[in-house]
Each structure stands twice: as structure tokens, then as C-alpha cells.
Design a protein around this motif. Structure first.
Motif: not given
Length: 65
Positions: A60, A63-65
Motif C-alpha cells: 500500500e 502504491a501510493n508513493e
């Protein structure tokens, strides 16, 4: 550490008897883009003690960075 600006995931076990969880809070305050996750209950090896949750957390974060 303040010069490290890359997003950083800090993962710690609340019951770590080798490096106390207080060190995690110090690191999180020193890194400008840190995200701190503390596993409870968990000791010094979150990736071994809580592998499913650890892997989900890392995926997670990536995926968000």
C-alpha cells in the motif's frame, strides 16, 4: 536525517525488546516525509511475526508513493 526527503515507511513492533518503540517515534519526527506504523502485538521482526499485514502495508505504501 532531516535532509532525507524521500517518503519513508517506518515499521516497528510495539514490544520490540532490542530497539524500543520510542526509537521509532524519534525517527518519525526526524524524517520530514515519514509514515510510522507500529504493529501490536509484535516484537523485533514485524516482517516475520506479522507477514501478511506487513506485506499489505508495504504494498500500500509503495502504491501510493
Amino acid at each position: 536525517m532531516p535532509s532525507i526527503t524521500a517518503p519513508t515507511l517506518i515499521v516497528w513492533g510495539k514490544q520490540d525488546r532490542i530497539l524500543p518503540v520510542a526509537h521509532a517515534h524519534i525517527a518519525a519526527k526526524a524524517l520530514p516525509n515519514a509514515r510510522l506504523h507500529i504493529f501490536d502485538p509484535c516484537g523485533h521482526h514485524p516482517h516475520l511475526e506479522r507477514p501478511k499485514e506487513f506485506n499489505a502495508l508495504v504494498l500500500e505504501f509503495l502504491a501510493n508513493e
